[in-house]
Motif scaffolding. Structure first.
Motif, short mmCIF file in Angstrom:
data_model
loop_
_atom_site.label_atom_id
_atom_site.label_comp_id
_atom_site.label_asym_id
_atom_site.label_seq_id
_atom_site.Cartn_x
_atom_site.Cartn_y
_atom_site.Cartn_z
N ARG A 324 -9.96 2.32 -6.66
CA ARG A 324 -9.24 3.43 -6.28
C ARG A 324 -10.31 4.11 -5.03
O ARG A 324 -10.02 4.50 -3.99
CB ARG A 324 -9.17 4.47 -7.07
CG ARG A 324 -8.12 5.60 -6.54
CD ARG A 324 -7.92 6.50 -7.62
NE ARG A 324 -6.96 6.05 -8.60
CZ ARG A 324 -7.08 6.05 -9.82
NH1 ARG A 324 -8.24 6.18 -10.34
NH2 ARG A 324 -6.23 5.34 -10.70
N TYR A 327 -10.55 0.89 -2.16
CA TYR A 327 -9.57 0.25 -1.34
C TYR A 327 -8.16 1.04 -1.54
O TYR A 327 -8.10 1.98 -2.50
CB TYR A 327 -9.31 -1.12 -2.08
CG TYR A 327 -10.40 -2.06 -2.13
CD1 TYR A 327 -10.62 -2.88 -1.17
CD2 TYR A 327 -11.19 -2.08 -3.44
CE1 TYR A 327 -11.80 -3.98 -1.22
CE2 TYR A 327 -12.21 -3.00 -3.34
CZ TYR A 327 -12.41 -3.76 -2.19
OH TYR A 327 -13.54 -4.82 -2.43
N ASP A 328 -7.38 0.78 -0.48
CA ASP A 328 -6.20 1.54 -0.09
C ASP A 328 -5.16 0.83 -0.89
O ASP A 328 -4.93 -0.45 -0.43
CB ASP A 328 -5.79 1.88 1.41
CG ASP A 328 -6.52 3.08 1.93
OD1 ASP A 328 -6.42 4.22 1.09
OD2 ASP A 328 -7.06 3.11 2.97
N TYR A 399 -6.61 -5.86 0.38
CA TYR A 399 -6.48 -4.27 0.48
C TYR A 399 -7.61 -3.88 1.26
O TYR A 399 -8.76 -4.22 1.05
CB TYR A 399 -6.33 -3.59 -0.93
CG TYR A 399 -5.32 -4.11 -2.04
CD1 TYR A 399 -3.89 -3.46 -1.44
CD2 TYR A 399 -5.18 -4.97 -2.79
CE1 TYR A 399 -2.90 -3.83 -2.17
CE2 TYR A 399 -4.48 -5.38 -3.51
CZ TYR A 399 -3.03 -4.74 -3.25
OH TYR A 399 -2.07 -5.18 -3.89
N LYS A 401 -10.26 -1.70 3.16
CA LYS A 401 -11.54 -1.09 2.60
C LYS A 401 -11.24 0.58 3.28
O LYS A 401 -11.05 0.84 4.29
CB LYS A 401 -12.74 -1.48 2.75
CG LYS A 401 -13.06 -2.54 2.04
CD LYS A 401 -14.64 -3.09 2.16
CE LYS A 401 -14.80 -4.37 1.48
NZ LYS A 401 -16.30 -4.76 1.82
N LYS A 402 -11.59 1.41 2.23
CA LYS A 402 -11.68 2.74 2.73
C LYS A 402 -12.81 3.36 3.59
O LYS A 402 -13.96 2.51 3.35
CB LYS A 402 -11.44 4.04 1.39
CG LYS A 402 -10.04 3.79 0.81
CD LYS A 402 -10.14 4.78 -0.39
CE LYS A 402 -8.84 4.80 -0.86
NZ LYS A 402 -8.65 5.62 -2.21
#
Length: 403
Positions: A324, A327-328, A399, A401-402
């Motif tokens: 969480r 990754y988005d 997904y 990456k933030k």
């Protein structure tokens, strides 16, 4: 379509106003033990509880609340704390201003905030303190502690009707009236309408559904849903799901709690997981990747697929806190663990990642599908570890990456 209620902010969490339905839970520790209460609150928050309610019933408990808040802040957990008050909340909040400040919301039960001539005075005192500290209030009616003066008055009025209503109906009407009249009184005392949340809790599924339909039609306050004293194990889970799913599907409800009695030695976090799964199954929220698994039948040759499904579900739940952060969108991922060739390949193709294990008489191979395409076939004793590695690589690849 969800009913759009007033928006009410609890700490950094928004209730109503079109915000996602919020999951909450409650500790069962002695609040005066600030270390144990902070520890359990942290456990609930890490499991996904977005609001946590704590009992504030004694001077020692009230004095401990700021310490609990400090402990959580040191852990980096911003989860708002809700103070649950009965009988003496007016006094505890007045005598412990640090407690009043540390709590993000107060829960008031109009059935036991005070009795006789003291009721209005003590209710007013709590509302005035909520105004002073700029805190929202949940006015929570419970059929086990319903305002007896109000109920008696409504029963007297019912007796003189040409066609009196059943007593059970009068009681339900009294619960709704208690919530609405208390909210109206709170606004008259200066509490903003967007600082009020209502609840009317009973332990019967059909009663709860009827009550909240009536309450929702009568007001636009955010509503907290929960089947009170739901029970233990499958009974509590099924009853809560049956009641909450109907209301949520009708667009009723802004925050929920599943009030499970923990199994002996069981974790308090089960109620959080059940609440999340209700919302995710209805498509209202996504919290963690969903694992689809077949139930097994005479075609399945072993319990290996059952163990793998359990391991995969535990694995993604354990990894979700890190995913969480990194990754988005990974909470929307779906996985399938299937036990034979009948539905295995097809179900696996529908999932983001799926594995079809060999059933009775099938070749000892396990094809893996990613986004509908077969990518590898697993064999041997390390299938579980290899499948988890595939999941990790898929998450890192698919997904974003933030920052």
């Amino acid at each position: 379509m969800r009913k759009i209620t007033r928006a009410c902010r609890v700490g950094k969490v928004m209730l109503g106003g079109g915000a996602p339905v919020v999951v909450q839970s409650m500790t069962n520790t002695d609040t005066a033990d600030h270390v144990a209460t902070a520890r359990q609150t942290a456990e609930l928050a890490r499991a996904g509880s977005e609001l946590v309610r704590i009992t504030v019933n004694t001077p020692e408990a009230a004095a401990a609340v700021p310490n609990i808040r400090d402990e959580l802040d040191r852990m980096g957990l911003e989860v708002p704390l809700i103070g649950d008050f009965h009988y003496n909340g007016h006094r505890l909040l007045a005598e412990h201003p640090a407690c009043a400040e540390a709590l993000a919301k107060y829960r008031i039960n109009p059935g036991n905030v005070g009795f006789g001539a003291k009721k209005d005075e003590q209710f007013a005192s709590m509302i005035e303190l909520a105004c002073r500290y700029d805190k929202p209030v949940r006015i929570g009616v419970n059929w086990g502690s319903l305002d007896q003066d109000l109920l008696s008055r409504m029963m007297d009025d019912n007796r003189v009707l040409a066609e009196p209503l059943p007593l059970h109906t009068v009681m339900c009407n009294a619960m709704v009236a208690s919530a609405l009249e208390s909210a109206q009184r709170a606004e008259q005392l200066g509490l903003p309408g967007d600082a009020i949340v209502l609840s009317c809790k009973v332990s019967g599924v059909q009663d709860l559904i009827g009550l909240y339909r009536q309450l929702s039609a009568a007001c636009d306050y955010p509503l907290h849903l929960g089947l009170t004293e739901a029970g233990i194990g499958s009974k509590g889970i099924v009853a809560s799901t049956a009641a909450l799913a109907v209301l949520l599907q009708e667009g009723i409800g802004d925050t929920i709690r599943v009030s499970l009695t923990p199994e002996p030695g069981g974790s308090r976090t089960q109620e959080v997981v059940v609440a999340q799964e209700i919302l995710q199954s209805l498509g209202l929220r996504a919290f963690t990747p969903m694992v689809v698994a077949c139930p097994g039948c005479g075609r399945t040759s072993s319990t290996f697929f059952q163990q793998l499904a359990s391991d995969v579900q535990d694995y993604v739940r354990a990894r979700m806190p890190e995913w969480r952060v990194a990754y988005d969108g990974v909470e929307h991922m779906t996985l399938a663990v299937m036990g034979c060739v009948v539905n295995g390949p097809g179900e696996s193709k529908h999932a983001n990642i799926g594995i079809s294990l060999p059933g009775s008489g099938e070749a000892p191979v396990a094809p893996v599908f990613e986004d509908g395409e077969k990518t590898v076939t697993l064999r041997g004793e390390q299938i579980a570890d290899e499948f988890k590695q595939i999941i990790e690589r898929y998450v890192a690849r698919k997904y974003p990456k933030k920052l």
